[in-house]
Scaffold this active site. Structure first.
Site, PDB file in Angstrom:
ATOM      1  N   ASP A  13       0.688  -1.419  -0.018  1.00  0.00           N
ATOM      2  CA  ASP A  13       0.229  -0.043   0.008  1.00  0.00           C
ATOM      3  C   ASP A  13       0.914   1.448  -0.177  1.00  0.00           C
ATOM      4  O   ASP A  13       0.693   2.300   0.572  1.00  0.00           O
ATOM      5  CB  ASP A  13      -0.934  -0.083   1.070  1.00  0.00           C
ATOM      6  CG  ASP A  13      -1.977  -1.308   1.209  1.00  0.00           C
ATOM      7  OD1 ASP A  13      -2.334  -1.607   0.345  1.00  0.00           O
ATOM      8  OD2 ASP A  13      -2.242  -1.821   2.172  1.00  0.00           O
ATOM      9  N   LYS A  16       2.089   1.933  -4.842  1.00  0.00           N
ATOM     10  CA  LYS A  16       2.636   1.423  -6.289  1.00  0.00           C
ATOM     11  C   LYS A  16       1.807   1.600  -7.542  1.00  0.00           C
ATOM     12  O   LYS A  16       2.122   1.839  -8.660  1.00  0.00           O
ATOM     13  CB  LYS A  16       2.737  -0.163  -6.202  1.00  0.00           C
ATOM     14  CG  LYS A  16       3.867  -0.482  -4.958  1.00  0.00           C
ATOM     15  CD  LYS A  16       3.642  -2.099  -4.816  1.00  0.00           C
ATOM     16  CE  LYS A  16       2.446  -2.447  -4.216  1.00  0.00           C
ATOM     17  NZ  LYS A  16       2.274  -1.946  -2.764  1.00  0.00           N
ATOM     18  N   GLY A  40      -4.505  -4.227  -3.898  1.00  0.00           N
ATOM     19  CA  GLY A  40      -5.347  -3.333  -3.890  1.00  0.00           C
ATOM     20  C   GLY A  40      -4.704  -1.860  -4.383  1.00  0.00           C
ATOM     21  O   GLY A  40      -4.104  -1.409  -3.693  1.00  0.00           O
ATOM     22  N   HIS A  41      -4.887  -1.566  -5.659  1.00  0.00           N
ATOM     23  CA  HIS A  41      -4.000  -0.674  -6.096  1.00  0.00           C
ATOM     24  C   HIS A  41      -4.803   0.654  -6.578  1.00  0.00           C
ATOM     25  O   HIS A  41      -5.890   0.226  -7.516  1.00  0.00           O
ATOM     26  CB  HIS A  41      -3.052  -0.871  -7.194  1.00  0.00           C
ATOM     27  CG  HIS A  41      -2.277  -1.986  -6.780  1.00  0.00           C
ATOM     28  ND1 HIS A  41      -1.377  -2.783  -7.656  1.00  0.00           N
ATOM     29  CD2 HIS A  41      -1.963  -2.535  -5.823  1.00  0.00           C
ATOM     30  CE1 HIS A  41      -0.530  -3.495  -7.247  1.00  0.00           C
ATOM     31  NE2 HIS A  41      -0.846  -3.348  -5.960  1.00  0.00           N
ATOM     32  N   GLN A 225       1.924  -6.085  -3.094  1.00  0.00           N
ATOM     33  CA  GLN A 225       2.486  -6.177  -1.969  1.00  0.00           C
ATOM     34  C   GLN A 225       3.798  -5.639  -1.636  1.00  0.00           C
ATOM     35  O   GLN A 225       3.921  -4.489  -2.391  1.00  0.00           O
ATOM     36  CB  GLN A 225       2.702  -7.805  -1.528  1.00  0.00           C
ATOM     37  CG  GLN A 225       1.271  -8.411  -1.150  1.00  0.00           C
ATOM     38  CD  GLN A 225       0.725  -9.109  -2.713  1.00  0.00           C
ATOM     39  OE1 GLN A 225       1.497  -9.512  -3.464  1.00  0.00           O
ATOM     40  NE2 GLN A 225      -0.478  -8.506  -2.737  1.00  0.00           N
TER      41      GLN A 225
HETATM   42  P1  GDP Z   1      -0.449   0.165  -3.516  1.00  0.00           P
HETATM   43  O1  GDP Z   1      -1.182  -1.042  -3.172  1.00  0.00           O
HETATM   44  O2  GDP Z   1       0.802   0.189  -3.166  1.00  0.00           O
HETATM   45  O3  GDP Z   1      -1.014   0.338  -4.952  1.00  0.00           O
HETATM   46  O4  GDP Z   1      -1.350   1.313  -2.493  1.00  0.00           O
HETATM   47  P2  GDP Z   1      -2.687   1.647  -2.191  1.00  0.00           P
HETATM   48  O5  GDP Z   1      -3.581   1.996  -3.695  1.00  0.00           O
HETATM   49  O6  GDP Z   1      -3.389   0.495  -1.814  1.00  0.00           O
HETATM   50  O7  GDP Z   1      -2.762   2.996  -1.113  1.00  0.00           O
HETATM   51  C1  GDP Z   1      -2.159   3.993  -1.444  1.00  0.00           C
HETATM   52  C2  GDP Z   1      -3.319   4.932  -1.186  1.00  0.00           C
HETATM   53  O8  GDP Z   1      -2.760   6.342  -1.290  1.00  0.00           O
HETATM   54  C3  GDP Z   1      -4.324   5.115  -2.497  1.00  0.00           C
HETATM   55  O9  GDP Z   1      -5.576   5.454  -2.110  1.00  0.00           O
HETATM   56  C4  GDP Z   1      -3.849   6.278  -3.412  1.00  0.00           C
HETATM   57  O10 GDP Z   1      -4.853   7.045  -3.929  1.00  0.00           O
HETATM   58  C5  GDP Z   1      -3.369   7.145  -2.146  1.00  0.00           C
HETATM   59  N1  GDP Z   1      -2.250   7.806  -2.514  1.00  0.00           N
HETATM   60  C6  GDP Z   1      -1.061   7.563  -3.266  1.00  0.00           C
HETATM   61  N2  GDP Z   1      -0.043   8.393  -3.332  1.00  0.00           N
HETATM   62  C7  GDP Z   1      -0.487   9.596  -2.440  1.00  0.00           C
HETATM   63  C8  GDP Z   1       0.036  10.834  -2.194  1.00  0.00           C
HETATM   64  O11 GDP Z   1       0.902  11.120  -2.221  1.00  0.00           O
HETATM   65  N3  GDP Z   1      -0.716  11.399  -1.203  1.00  0.00           N
HETATM   66  C9  GDP Z   1      -2.165  10.907  -0.838  1.00  0.00           C
HETATM   67  N4  GDP Z   1      -2.844  11.786  -0.161  1.00  0.00           N
HETATM   68  N5  GDP Z   1      -2.408   9.794  -1.192  1.00  0.00           N
HETATM   69  C10 GDP Z   1      -1.764   9.060  -2.073  1.00  0.00           C
HETATM   70  P1  IMO Z   2      -0.683  -4.274  -2.307  1.00  0.00           P
HETATM   71  O1  IMO Z   2      -0.505  -4.768  -3.616  1.00  0.00           O
HETATM   72  C1  IMO Z   2      -0.982  -4.662   2.126  1.00  0.00           C
HETATM   73  C2  IMO Z   2      -1.097  -8.781   3.624  1.00  0.00           C
HETATM   74  C3  IMO Z   2      -2.437  -9.186   4.359  1.00  0.00           C
HETATM   75  C4  IMO Z   2      -1.552 -10.194   5.461  1.00  0.00           C
HETATM   76  C5  IMO Z   2      -0.554 -10.706   4.370  1.00  0.00           C
HETATM   77  C6  IMO Z   2      -0.954 -12.080   3.854  1.00  0.00           C
HETATM   78  O2  IMO Z   2      -2.234  -3.498  -2.266  1.00  0.00           O
HETATM   79  O3  IMO Z   2       0.151  -3.444  -1.450  1.00  0.00           O
HETATM   80  P2  IMO Z   2      -2.476 -12.820   1.794  1.00  0.00           P
HETATM   81  O4  IMO Z   2      -4.193 -12.665   1.414  1.00  0.00           O
HETATM   82  O5  IMO Z   2      -1.438 -12.324   0.865  1.00  0.00           O
HETATM   83  O6  IMO Z   2      -2.172 -14.389   2.116  1.00  0.00           O
HETATM   84  O7  IMO Z   2      -2.002 -12.001   3.193  1.00  0.00           O
HETATM   85  O8  IMO Z   2      -0.406 -10.052   3.298  1.00  0.00           O
HETATM   86  N1  IMO Z   2      -1.196  -8.140   2.071  1.00  0.00           N
HETATM   87  C7  IMO Z   2      -1.214  -6.972   1.992  1.00  0.00           C
HETATM   88  N2  IMO Z   2      -1.293  -5.783   2.792  1.00  0.00           N
HETATM   89  N3  IMO Z   2      -1.067  -4.518   0.765  1.00  0.00           N
HETATM   90  C8  IMO Z   2      -1.197  -5.485  -0.262  1.00  0.00           C
HETATM   91  O9  IMO Z   2      -1.412  -5.713  -1.250  1.00  0.00           O
HETATM   92  C9  IMO Z   2      -1.517  -6.678   0.677  1.00  0.00           C
HETATM   93  N4  IMO Z   2      -1.525  -8.259   0.105  1.00  0.00           N
HETATM   94  C10 IMO Z   2      -1.520  -8.865   1.079  1.00  0.00           C
HETATM   95  O10 IMO Z   2      -3.141  -8.166   5.071  1.00  0.00           O
HETATM   96  O11 IMO Z   2      -1.219  -9.401   6.446  1.00  0.00           O
HETATM   97 MG    MG Z   3      -2.898  -1.523  -1.800  1.00  0.00          MG
END
Ligand code: GDP
Ligand code: IMO
Ligand code: MG
Length: 428
Positions: A13, A16, A40-41, A225
């Protein structure tokens, strides 16, 4: 050679998806190489927000080829649901734009069921998985009993493999976990249909990637991840079951290491974690709540509140080493705005000794006390910054310290969720 890798440098999270979407503009191909719909991106473009799980974040462009590599585990239902979602959001997806490896493993209903049942059985020692069947699917892959995309395309092969699997899994489900057995005919019928729907997307993606790179195309590999969730290098057993590090790219996409030119590590200006497991800089006070609310730190996949804490540079330096990161993308600088004093972990104290490495043993890690360096904060003006020069002086100092400590340049800075709130400050 032009293969650029985007890696999560923390516990996932990091942003990416956002960084991949930003970089995809200059790429021809965007590839997922590990994980599945546990990811979840979130990507924001103009006033629209897209949530992606299995489909590469390059999909929002019309002209990029998106690839789901052999290292990804595919839940066909989740795949088609995501395609429908994208279509509803006005994103066109066709077989010319998205291809799926014939070698990728399939998440079956028993994987999802066993994921949940085994977590329940672990009680308070649960991992906190996403419940998507990821671990059990990779288990079967390595046990050599898995069902692959190519098997779905052949009804007879599928029947043979599914019969053996359902018989074995039903015994485990019933006798080990006391769960309800699955019905072969129902699963078979459903998955034969998925096979037919998947057929047009299926390719030997390794060949496609090889040809693309050889012909001078730019290929972007999107990690899911993060480093600390890696099965070998993460906080085992509180990890996922794949290799989110750059080493995972070669195996998960079927390319050689000489085809990777650079690797960018994506890192939040602080740290978050979803699920269980140690987290040395975790904040249990109002500051943690403040960061969670300001940064809207709730999971994209499960909606769970993310645990929040200060930036841990021991971890970041570890990620730099493990993945050979050539530069860093620092996200969410805006979330820290308004905090008077910002702390950064620069080492751990373990049994009275100072260490600056990340220990393998969780028992050791749990005893590690972070050593902090304090920085003066900045104001909300960072949100509108377009260049490094526009940033508040204290934010610049923060970024420079990250570079100094990790010995790695910061190439990209993100100051908001939108594609437009991204700046390149150095070569990546
Ligand atoms: P990922 O799994 O690495 O793709 O990250 P996620 O999408 O799960 O979580 C990142 C969250 O932060 C998302 O809701 C993005 O929209 C948000 N985000 C990304 N970069 C920034 C930033 O620079 N500032 C803020 N406020 N939100 C951001
Ligand atoms: P993104 O791509 C954050 C965590 C789960 C749990 C562990 C194992 O959005 O960064 P799993 O279902 O993979 O066997 O769970 O890994 N986990 C993540 N945490 N971002 C993710 O993906 C994750 N994918 C798995 O919460 O702790
Ligand atoms: Mg994510």
């Amino acid at each position: 050679m032009s293969g650029l890798v985007v890696i999560g440098a923390q516990w996932g999270d990091e942003g990416k998806g956002k960084i991949t979407d930003f970089l995809a503009e200059g790429a021809d191909v965007v590839v997922r190489y590990q994980g599945g719909n546990n990811a979840g991106h979130t990507v924001e473009v103009l006033d629209k927000k897209y949530k992606l799980h299995l489909i590469p974040s390059g999909i929002l462009y019309d002209t990029k080829l998106c690839v789901i590599g052999n290292g990804v585990v595919i839940d066909p239902k989740a795949f088609f649901d995501e395609l429908s979602y994208l279509e509803k959001e006005g994103v066109k997806v066709s077989e010319d734009k998205l291809i799926v490896s014939d070698r990728a493993h399939i998440i079956m209903p028993y994987h999802k069921l066993i994921d949940r049942l085994s977590e329940q059985m672990r009680g308070n020692k649960d991992i906190g998985t996403t419940g998507k069947g990821i671990g059990p699917c990779y288990t079967d892959k390595h046990e050599r009993t898995g069902i692959r995309v190519c098997d779905l395309l052949n009804k007879e092969t599928l029947k043979e493999k599914l019969e053996i699997n359902i018989a074995a899994k039903n015994r485990i489900i019933k006798e080990v976990y006391g769960g309800e057995e699955l019905n072969f005919d129902e699963v078979y019928k459903e998955y034969v249909e998925y096979g037919e729907r998947l057929r047009p997307f299926v390719k030997d993606t390794s060949v496609v990637l090889y040809d693309a790179i050889k012909s001078g195309k730019k290929v972007l590999f999107e990690g899911a991840q993060g480093t600390l969730l890696d099965i070998d290098y993460g906080t085992y057993p509180y990890v996922t079951s794949s290799h989110p590090i750059s080493g995972g790219v070669c195996v998960g996409a079927g390319i050689g290491p000489t085809m990777i030119t650079n690797a960018i590590g994506v890192c939040k200006a602080y740290t978050t974690r979803v699920g269980k497991g140690p987290f040395p800089t975790e904040l249990f006070d109002e500051m943690g709540d403040y960061i969670r609310e300001k940064g809207f730190e709730y999971g994209t996949t499960t909606g769970r509140a993310r645990r929040c804490g200060w930036l841990d540079l021991v971890i970041l330096k570890y990620a730099v080493r493990i993945s050979g990161l050539t530069s860093l993308a620092i996200t969410k600088l805006d979330t820290l705005a308004g905090i008077e004093k910002i702390k950064v972990c620069v080492g751990y104290e373990l049994d009275g000794k100072v260490i600056d490495y990340f220990p393998a043993s969780l028992e050791d890690l749990e005893r590690c006390k972070p050593i902090y360096k304090e920085f003066e904060g900045w104001d909300n003006s960072v949100e509108g910054a377009k260049t490094f020069d526009d940033l508040h002086e204290n934010a610049k100092k923060y970024l420079r310290f990250i570079e100094e400590y990790t010995g790695t340049r910061v190439s990209i800075v993100s100051v908001g969720p939108n594609r437009s709130q991204t700046m390149v400050i150095n070569k990546f």
